[in-house]
Motif scaffolding. Structure first.
Motif, PDB file in Angstrom:
ATOM      1  N   GLY A 128      12.917 -47.595  58.564  1.00 30.28           N
ATOM      2  CA  GLY A 128      13.255 -46.364  58.634  1.00 30.28           C
ATOM      3  C   GLY A 128      13.428 -46.372  59.612  1.00 30.28           C
ATOM      4  N   CYS A 129      13.279 -45.647  61.268  1.00 33.69           N
ATOM      5  CA  CYS A 129      13.290 -45.533  62.608  1.00 33.69           C
ATOM      6  C   CYS A 129      12.759 -47.647  62.991  1.00 33.69           C
ATOM      7  CB  CYS A 129      12.840 -44.558  63.277  1.00 33.69           C
ATOM      8  SG  CYS A 129      13.832 -42.513  62.312  1.00 33.69           S
TER       9      CYS A 129
ATOM     10  N   PHE B  35      19.016 -40.409  62.298  1.00 32.51           N
ATOM     11  CA  PHE B  35      18.884 -38.256  62.189  1.00 32.51           C
ATOM     12  C   PHE B  35      17.529 -38.669  61.144  1.00 32.51           C
ATOM     13  CE2 PHE B  35      23.472 -38.219  61.762  1.00 32.51           C
ATOM     14  CZ  PHE B  35      24.080 -38.726  62.609  1.00 32.51           C
ATOM     15  N   ILE B  36      16.811 -39.634  60.843  1.00 31.83           N
ATOM     16  CA  ILE B  36      15.717 -39.299  60.334  1.00 31.83           C
ATOM     17  C   ILE B  36      14.625 -39.013  61.399  1.00 31.83           C
ATOM     18  CG2 ILE B  36      16.051 -40.018  58.180  1.00 31.83           C
ATOM     19  CD1 ILE B  36      14.711 -42.875  58.951  1.00 31.83           C
ATOM     20  N   ILE B  37      14.465 -39.582  62.041  1.00 37.39           N
ATOM     21  CA  ILE B  37      13.659 -39.559  63.527  1.00 37.39           C
ATOM     22  C   ILE B  37      12.444 -38.232  62.636  1.00 37.39           C
ATOM     23  CG2 ILE B  37      14.389 -38.113  65.334  1.00 37.39           C
ATOM     24  CD1 ILE B  37      13.024 -40.197  66.994  1.00 37.39           C
ATOM     25  N   THR B  38      11.291 -38.636  63.040  1.00 38.21           N
ATOM     26  CA  THR B  38       9.920 -36.984  63.128  1.00 38.21           C
ATOM     27  C   THR B  38      10.045 -36.944  64.719  1.00 38.21           C
ATOM     28  OG1 THR B  38       7.919 -39.100  63.468  1.00 38.21           O
ATOM     29  CG2 THR B  38       9.272 -39.024  60.734  1.00 38.21           C
ATOM     30  N   GLU B  39       8.962 -35.441  64.700  1.00 39.58           N
ATOM     31  CA  GLU B  39       8.560 -35.060  66.214  1.00 39.58           C
ATOM     32  C   GLU B  39       7.712 -36.172  66.691  1.00 39.58           C
ATOM     33  OE1 GLU B  39       8.643 -32.305  67.128  1.00 39.58           O
ATOM     34  OE2 GLU B  39       9.883 -30.662  66.003  1.00 39.58           O
ATOM     35  N   ASP B  40       6.414 -36.988  65.832  1.00 44.11           N
ATOM     36  CA  ASP B  40       5.711 -37.826  66.340  1.00 44.11           C
ATOM     37  C   ASP B  40       6.663 -39.288  66.869  1.00 44.11           C
ATOM     38  OD1 ASP B  40       3.823 -36.289  65.891  1.00 44.11           O
ATOM     39  OD2 ASP B  40       3.068 -37.607  64.011  1.00 44.11           O
TER      40      ASP B  40
END
Length: 441
Positions: free
Chosen positions: A21-22, A417-422
């Motif tokens: 992922g990130c 672009f897939i980064i989350t709020e956390d």
């Protein structure tokens, strides 16, 4: 063990072994949040299943066919979808292997276009100071990054540079943002007239300046005035979206937010999202038509341009951005990142400016907020921030010479672009500790 790799520097680097992922994971098992997408590249993160599947499928079919003999379904489909979503007038796509290649192609295309239409005297290229357009000699000459140009200056072709649109440093007291933008845009017309309009072929600029100045957007109205000036004098407008394009600022083409269409535009980085080396130079139907009905051939080319495997990766990345509504996500997460940066650094005594669009953000470090005085370049604050961030498990993109090629330190952020709020919270927290560590050093 001594590495045989001729790296970017002499320092030993950790070996990346896995992407999740990130995050990138090194051989020691340490995880790094990719807060800059490498260099604004990894827009989908490091383990997208659809892109991987598309690459595998293309590899099983055919990996390479030279464009002197063949086209490929992958290249055709990527070009079709790019044009379908491009600004008005853009009708053709020239696929390459990266950003520098795309810019070189754009410059050469501009020159050949004028030869084809019987204006061989048009030869001058105008760009902006504090810009970056690539590391090959033609692209480097176009760029206004003083530090990158310095060693190779005797090898660079003549390019003319005008002022950047850099509001934080160069808007005068009492001057509105709009008036400032018009003033610096008008420098282009002054330079065209100085050179002789009949000798100028193109103006090249980044809609949002990336690595050299740290996510600097133009003020409202600047690029509309630039477009007017180019049209008045018959000068081509080349927009370099190698770093800021492909949805990075919240629209597929960054220039959409400036309300203009270019004659030529370049892409790379996010087009392949790190899964394959690919870039693109897109041009208007008018430019293509002049060559097609003239000599019939663009006198340019590379062995790997239009590479089917890379094109398949690019098509899968573009499909992901458009079909998963990631542009909306970039805008929403961009607002969240902006808010988090302002909350963490808005009152920081050594953060002078927080800027950018979408998931393309910059933080500029200053010694004195009131005077906007930069730190002594000898301190190499940006390099210390990078090292401290890596120690925190964060990849970010700091650089120096922000203001004039010598003075100024900034940090560029361009997370997936897939980064989350956390993960935005994790990014800002780790960056804050890295900046404080570097300032204390």
């Amino acid at each position: 063990m001594t590495s045989r790799i001729f790296g970017r520097g002499a320092a030993a680097l950790p070996a990346a072994v896995r992407g999740e992922g990130c995050y990138i994971v090194d051989e020691a098992g340490r995880r790094y949040l990719d807060g800059s997408g490498g260099a604004a590249v990894s827009c989908l993160g490091h383990s997208d299943p659809d892109v991987r599947a598309a690459i595998h499928d293309q590899l099983d079919r055919i990996a390479f066919a030279h464009t002197g003999f063949f086209t490929s379904k992958a290249a055709e489909e990527l070009a079709d979808r790019l044009v379908a979503n491009a600004p008005e007038g853009i009708g053709k796509v020239y696929l390459l292997s990266g950003g520098s290649e795309a810019v070189e192609a754009a410059i050469k295309l501009a020159r050949q276009y004028y030869l084809e239409i019987g204006q061989p005297e048009r030869r001058h290229l105008i760009a902006r100071r504090q810009s970056y357009h690539g590391n090959t000699l033609g692209a480097l000459a176009a760029g206004g990054n003083a530090w990158r140009r310095e060693k190779y200056q005797p090898l660079l072709v003549e390019t003319h540079h005008v002022a950047p649109c850099f509001e934080y440093h160069f808007r005068e007291e009492g001057e509105s943002a709009f008036d400032y933008g018009q003033r610096v845009a008008n420098e282009l017309e002054t330079e065209i007239e100085r050179l002789g309009a009949e000798t100028v072929m193109a103006f090249i600029a980044e809609p949002v300046v990336g690595a050299t100045a740290g996510a600097v957007p133009a003020v409202d109205g600047y690029f509309r005035r630039i477009r007017e000036i180019c049209d008045r004098h018959g000068v081509l407008l080349i927009l370099d979206e190698v770093m800021c394009g492909m949805g990075r600022t919240g629209t597929l083409f960054a220039c959409e937010q400036d309300g203009i269409a270019p004659d030529i535009v370049t892409f790379a980085k996010g087009l392949g999202a790190g899964y394959a080396p690919i870039g693109a130079m897109l041009c208007s139907d008018e430019i293509y038509g002049a060559i097609a009905s003239g000599s019939g051939s663009f006198q340019h080319g590379h062995t790997y341009h239009g590479h089917p495997l890379a094109a398949a990766a690019g098509k899968a990345v573009l499909d992901a951005i458009l079909d998963r509504d990631l542009l909306h996500r970039v805008r929403a997460r961009g607002e969240a990142l902006e808010a988090a940066l302002n909350a963490a650094f808005g009152q920081h005594p050594h953060v002078g400016d927080i800027r950018g669009r979408g998931l393309f953000r910059g933080i500029e470090l200053v010694e004195d907020r009131a005077t906007k005085t930069s730190f002594d370049p000898a301190r190499k604050l940006h390099a210390k921030i990078k090292a401290a961030a890596m120690a925190e498990g964060l990849i970010c993109y700091p650089a120096g010479g922000t203001v004039d090629g010598r003075r100024g330190d900034h940090v560029l952020l361009a997370p997936p672009f897939i980064i989350t709020e956390d993960q935005i919270g994790e990014l800002v927290g780790k960056l804050g500790r890295a900046i404080d560590t570097a300032l204390a050093a």
